[in-house]
Scaffold this active site. Structure first.
Site, PDB file in Angstrom:
ATOM      1  N   SER A  61     -85.108  44.353  25.680  1.00 60.91           N
ATOM      2  CA  SER A  61     -84.766  45.583  25.045  1.00 60.91           C
ATOM      3  C   SER A  61     -84.564  45.650  23.583  1.00 60.91           C
ATOM      4  CB  SER A  61     -83.479  46.071  25.806  1.00 60.91           C
ATOM      5  OG  SER A  61     -83.071  47.452  25.542  1.00 60.91           O
TER       6      SER A  61
ATOM      7  N   ASP B 125     -90.431  41.706  30.382  1.00 60.87           N
ATOM      8  CA  ASP B 125     -89.904  42.972  30.565  1.00 60.87           C
ATOM      9  C   ASP B 125     -89.808  43.793  29.434  1.00 60.87           C
ATOM     10  OD1 ASP B 125     -88.641  42.111  33.084  1.00 60.87           O
ATOM     11  OD2 ASP B 125     -86.921  41.222  32.126  1.00 60.87           O
TER      12      ASP B 125
ATOM     13  N   GLY C 292     -81.735  41.694  27.760  1.00 66.40           N
ATOM     14  CA  GLY C 292     -81.163  42.056  26.321  1.00 66.40           C
ATOM     15  C   GLY C 292     -82.049  41.907  25.161  1.00 66.40           C
ATOM     16  N   GLY C 293     -82.449  40.572  25.334  1.00 65.71           N
ATOM     17  CA  GLY C 293     -83.685  40.293  24.359  1.00 65.71           C
ATOM     18  C   GLY C 293     -84.926  41.180  24.261  1.00 65.71           C
TER      19      GLY C 293
ATOM     20  N   LYS D 295     -80.905  46.345  31.190  1.00 66.43           N
ATOM     21  CA  LYS D 295     -81.280  46.847  32.472  1.00 66.43           C
ATOM     22  C   LYS D 295     -80.830  46.117  33.585  1.00 66.43           C
ATOM     23  CE  LYS D 295     -83.855  43.075  33.638  1.00 66.43           C
ATOM     24  NZ  LYS D 295     -83.373  42.073  34.914  1.00 66.43           N
TER      25      LYS D 295
ATOM     26  N   VAL E  72     -75.794  37.557  26.342  1.00 63.84           N
ATOM     27  CA  VAL E  72     -77.039  36.813  26.056  1.00 63.84           C
ATOM     28  C   VAL E  72     -77.259  35.858  27.279  1.00 63.84           C
ATOM     29  CG1 VAL E  72     -77.941  35.036  24.654  1.00 63.84           C
ATOM     30  CG2 VAL E  72     -76.531  37.002  23.508  1.00 63.84           C
ATOM     31  N   ALA E  73     -78.725  35.844  27.475  1.00 62.67           N
ATOM     32  CA  ALA E  73     -78.914  34.873  28.647  1.00 62.67           C
ATOM     33  C   ALA E  73     -78.125  35.663  29.973  1.00 62.67           C
ATOM     34  CB  ALA E  73     -78.773  33.342  28.424  1.00 62.67           C
TER      35      ALA E  73
END
Length: 288
Positions: free
Chosen positions: A104, A136, A101-102, A10, A95-96
């Site tokens: 989702s 999120d 990402g995490g 996102k 990542v981060a």
């Protein structure tokens, strides 16, 4: 049985922080949309009742530090599931990076295990569970384009943005969201026009969307990491229609409508930033 799930990244079109809540979180008002950059997740029925998570990415933990693992554990415990699952993460989202990402990945595991374990939960019920995992995750369960309020878990769907190119660039740093929020001085915030952004989406007004991009965390992260500001300056210099940092950063994205300008941006950024992606807006919600 094996399921494949898509976990899209996102970006924030608008990110405002209103105040600190009694529970320690911040009250936010954000417009977010998914883009066509996604992790791929395999969910494989386990031969035992254990949750096993594997990934080829060296910086992705394979235990409860991973939101996808926590999503599976939450469903398993909440609904007394006796089966196990093997989760295989194929990471493409940095990542981060401020791209969720995490979150989702966790949302994709919730949606996938809902099917694999035949729980028959609605997306709204899954999003409510997702809020227990991370701020999120609720948005990522629904996907698409939405206004997120509360601490990010109250989701109101919005129309997807007009089609355009998105150029993402992430410097080789990781940013702690907690550190960024910790340095945010709420009394000095210049608040973005979130309502104006929502109106622009309803009217499909690309120029107005570009004009109203805003993120109150951007100045904070840029003060901590000057390379983020440098990327934004480079994107503007190469002719982006609009540029903004996503989330707490450090990823910066540019919007462009013309393919030739997209290539110019990509080639210019590749000179000093390793992780550069050219993708399209997605913005369509998940159906199941």
């Amino acid at each position: 049985m094996k399921l494949f799930m898509k976990a899209p990244a996102k970006i924030n079109l608008s990110l405002d922080v209103l105040h600190k809540r009694p529970d320690g979180y911040h009250e936010v008002k954000m417009v977010m949309t998914t883009v066509d950059l996604a992790d791929r997740i395999e969910l494989i029925e386990g031969t035992s009742d254990q949750i096993v998570l594997t990934s080829q990415h060296q910086f992705v933990p394979n235990d409860e530090r991973n939101l996808a693992f926590r999503a599976a554990k939450l469903l398993k415990e909440r609904f007394s599931i006796q089966e196990g699952v093997h989760i295989v993460l194929h990471k493409r989202i940095p990542v981060a990076a401020g791209l969720a990402g995490g979150s989702s990945d966790a949302a994709a595991v919730l949606r996938g295990l809902n099917r694999l374990w035949k729980l028959k939960l609605s997306l709204s019920e899954l999003a409510e569970l997702g809020a227990e995992i991370g701020s999120d995750v609720s948005f990522c369960v629904h996907g698409g384009t939405a206004l997120a309020t509360g601490r990010g878990e109250v989701i109101t769907p919005l129309p997807p943005p007009p089609s355009c190119w998105v150029v993402l660039a992430k410097p080789v740093i990781g940013v702690s969201t907690g550190d960024v929020y910790g340095k945010l001085q709420i009394d000095r915030i210049k608040h973005p026009d979130v309502e104006g952004m929502m109106d622009a989406l309803y009217r499909q007004d690309y120029d107005q969307i570009c004009a109203l991009l805003g993120n109150v965390l951007e100045p904070v992260t840029m003060s901590m990491y000057p390379q983020v500001a440098l990327i934004k300056e480079q994107m503007q210099r190469f002719g982006a229609d609009a540029v903004l940092m996503s989330g707490s950063g450090p990823t910066v994205y540019a919007l462009v409508q013309h393919e030739s300008r997209m290539h110019r941006l990509y080639n210019g950024l590749r000179g000093f930033c390793d992780q550069v992606y050219t993708i399209r807006m997605d913005g369509e919600p998940h159906l199941t």
